[in-house]
Structure formats: structure tokens, C-alpha cells
Design a protein around this motif. Sequence first.
Motif, PDB file in Angstrom:
ATOM      1  N   ASN A   5      72.259  66.696  60.211  1.00 19.17           N
ATOM      2  CA  ASN A   5      71.988  65.820  61.357  1.00 19.17           C
ATOM      3  C   ASN A   5      72.379  66.465  62.676  1.00 19.17           C
ATOM      4  O   ASN A   5      71.915  66.042  63.724  1.00 19.17           O
ATOM      5  CB  ASN A   5      72.736  64.501  61.196  1.00 19.17           C
ATOM      6  CG  ASN A   5      72.183  63.661  60.081  1.00 19.17           C
ATOM      7  OD1 ASN A   5      71.144  63.969  59.516  1.00 19.17           O
ATOM      8  ND2 ASN A   5      72.879  62.600  59.735  1.00 19.17           N
ATOM      9  N   ALA A  20      77.594  65.164  52.118  1.00 22.46           N
ATOM     10  CA  ALA A  20      77.028  64.007  52.812  1.00 22.46           C
ATOM     11  C   ALA A  20      78.038  62.858  52.827  1.00 22.46           C
ATOM     12  O   ALA A  20      78.869  62.719  51.935  1.00 22.46           O
ATOM     13  CB  ALA A  20      75.749  63.556  52.129  1.00 22.46           C
ATOM     14  N   ASP A  21      77.952  62.041  53.879  1.00 26.92           N
ATOM     15  CA  ASP A  21      78.838  60.880  53.938  1.00 26.92           C
ATOM     16  C   ASP A  21      78.269  59.754  53.081  1.00 26.92           C
ATOM     17  O   ASP A  21      77.267  59.937  52.376  1.00 26.92           O
ATOM     18  CB  ASP A  21      79.068  60.446  55.387  1.00 26.92           C
ATOM     19  CG  ASP A  21      77.816  59.934  56.091  1.00 26.92           C
ATOM     20  OD1 ASP A  21      76.785  59.676  55.430  1.00 26.92           O
ATOM     21  OD2 ASP A  21      77.873  59.791  57.326  1.00 26.92           O
ATOM     22  N   GLU A  22      78.893  58.594  53.143  1.00 26.49           N
ATOM     23  CA  GLU A  22      78.468  57.480  52.287  1.00 26.49           C
ATOM     24  C   GLU A  22      77.074  56.974  52.620  1.00 26.49           C
ATOM     25  O   GLU A  22      76.460  56.242  51.846  1.00 26.49           O
ATOM     26  CB  GLU A  22      79.479  56.334  52.342  1.00 26.49           C
ATOM     27  CG  GLU A  22      79.632  55.680  53.688  1.00 26.49           C
ATOM     28  CD  GLU A  22      80.699  56.326  54.557  1.00 26.49           C
ATOM     29  OE1 GLU A  22      81.044  55.720  55.576  1.00 26.49           O
ATOM     30  OE2 GLU A  22      81.182  57.436  54.249  1.00 26.49           O
ATOM     31  N   TYR A  23      76.535  57.377  53.769  1.00 30.42           N
ATOM     32  CA  TYR A  23      75.182  56.989  54.165  1.00 30.42           C
ATOM     33  C   TYR A  23      74.161  58.100  53.924  1.00 30.42           C
ATOM     34  O   TYR A  23      73.004  57.972  54.299  1.00 30.42           O
ATOM     35  CB  TYR A  23      75.170  56.595  55.644  1.00 30.42           C
ATOM     36  CG  TYR A  23      76.174  55.517  55.961  1.00 30.42           C
ATOM     37  CD1 TYR A  23      76.002  54.218  55.513  1.00 30.42           C
ATOM     38  CD2 TYR A  23      77.325  55.817  56.672  1.00 30.42           C
ATOM     39  CE1 TYR A  23      76.936  53.230  55.778  1.00 30.42           C
ATOM     40  CE2 TYR A  23      78.273  54.847  56.947  1.00 30.42           C
ATOM     41  CZ  TYR A  23      78.062  53.552  56.497  1.00 30.42           C
ATOM     42  OH  TYR A  23      78.999  52.582  56.760  1.00 30.42           O
ATOM     43  N   GLY A  24      74.625  59.205  53.332  1.00 30.26           N
ATOM     44  CA  GLY A  24      73.743  60.324  53.050  1.00 30.26           C
ATOM     45  C   GLY A  24      73.541  61.252  54.228  1.00 30.26           C
ATOM     46  O   GLY A  24      72.680  62.132  54.187  1.00 30.26           O
ATOM     47  N   GLU A  25      74.332  61.094  55.294  1.00 32.42           N
ATOM     48  CA  GLU A  25      74.190  61.931  56.473  1.00 32.42           C
ATOM     49  C   GLU A  25      75.086  63.159  56.356  1.00 32.42           C
ATOM     50  O   GLU A  25      76.205  63.085  55.878  1.00 32.42           O
ATOM     51  CB  GLU A  25      74.544  61.143  57.729  1.00 32.42           C
ATOM     52  CG  GLU A  25      73.587  59.998  57.964  1.00 32.42           C
ATOM     53  CD  GLU A  25      73.889  59.246  59.239  1.00 32.42           C
ATOM     54  OE1 GLU A  25      74.795  59.662  59.987  1.00 32.42           O
ATOM     55  OE2 GLU A  25      73.218  58.243  59.482  1.00 32.42           O
ATOM     56  N   HIS A  27      76.897  65.969  58.569  1.00 32.61           N
ATOM     57  CA  HIS A  27      77.317  66.169  59.949  1.00 32.61           C
ATOM     58  C   HIS A  27      77.617  67.616  60.288  1.00 32.61           C
ATOM     59  O   HIS A  27      77.802  67.943  61.455  1.00 32.61           O
ATOM     60  CB  HIS A  27      78.535  65.302  60.253  1.00 32.61           C
ATOM     61  CG  HIS A  27      78.248  63.849  60.062  1.00 32.61           C
ATOM     62  ND1 HIS A  27      77.552  63.105  60.983  1.00 32.61           N
ATOM     63  CD2 HIS A  27      78.526  63.015  59.035  1.00 32.61           C
ATOM     64  CE1 HIS A  27      77.424  61.867  60.540  1.00 32.61           C
ATOM     65  NE2 HIS A  27      78.010  61.791  59.362  1.00 32.61           N
ATOM     66  N   ARG A  45      86.565  62.732  55.533  1.00 32.02           N
ATOM     67  CA  ARG A  45      85.731  61.677  54.948  1.00 32.02           C
ATOM     68  C   ARG A  45      86.414  61.085  53.731  1.00 32.02           C
ATOM     69  O   ARG A  45      86.401  59.870  53.527  1.00 32.02           O
ATOM     70  CB  ARG A  45      84.363  62.245  54.598  1.00 32.02           C
ATOM     71  CG  ARG A  45      83.398  61.180  54.134  1.00 32.02           C
ATOM     72  CD  ARG A  45      82.036  61.751  53.814  1.00 32.02           C
ATOM     73  NE  ARG A  45      82.114  62.579  52.645  1.00 32.02           N
ATOM     74  CZ  ARG A  45      81.717  63.828  52.590  1.00 32.02           C
ATOM     75  NH1 ARG A  45      81.223  64.434  53.626  1.00 32.02           N
ATOM     76  NH2 ARG A  45      81.811  64.508  51.462  1.00 32.02           N
TER      77      ARG A  45
END
Length: 49
Positions: A5, A20-25, A27, A45
Motif C-alpha cells: 500500500n 499483512a495486517d488484519e485487513y490484508g493491507e 504497509h 502489529r
Amino acid sequence: MPKCNHCDAHVSERFARVFADEYGEIHACISCSANAGIAEVARDRARGT
């Protein structure tokens, strides 16, 4: 295809599963961050910060 992203670089499915974070993003990736920086993001995270 997953992508960073921050810089829009393509990342592998395996990289996305790990970083990826919990939203699939994603960073940070190896194209725009040092390996130590990626690990730090993952550590933060996991702590929920």
C-alpha cells in the motif's frame, strides 16, 4: 495479486500472509523498507499498537 500500500510494488502471496495486517493491507515491503523495518512493523502489529 497482493501489493504494498505504500509503494504499490507487487509482493508474493507468502509475503502477504506474513506481513499483512488484519485487513490484508501491507504497509511496508522489501522494495520500500529495510528488512529490519518490515520486522518492526510485524512486531508492532502483533502487540496491537
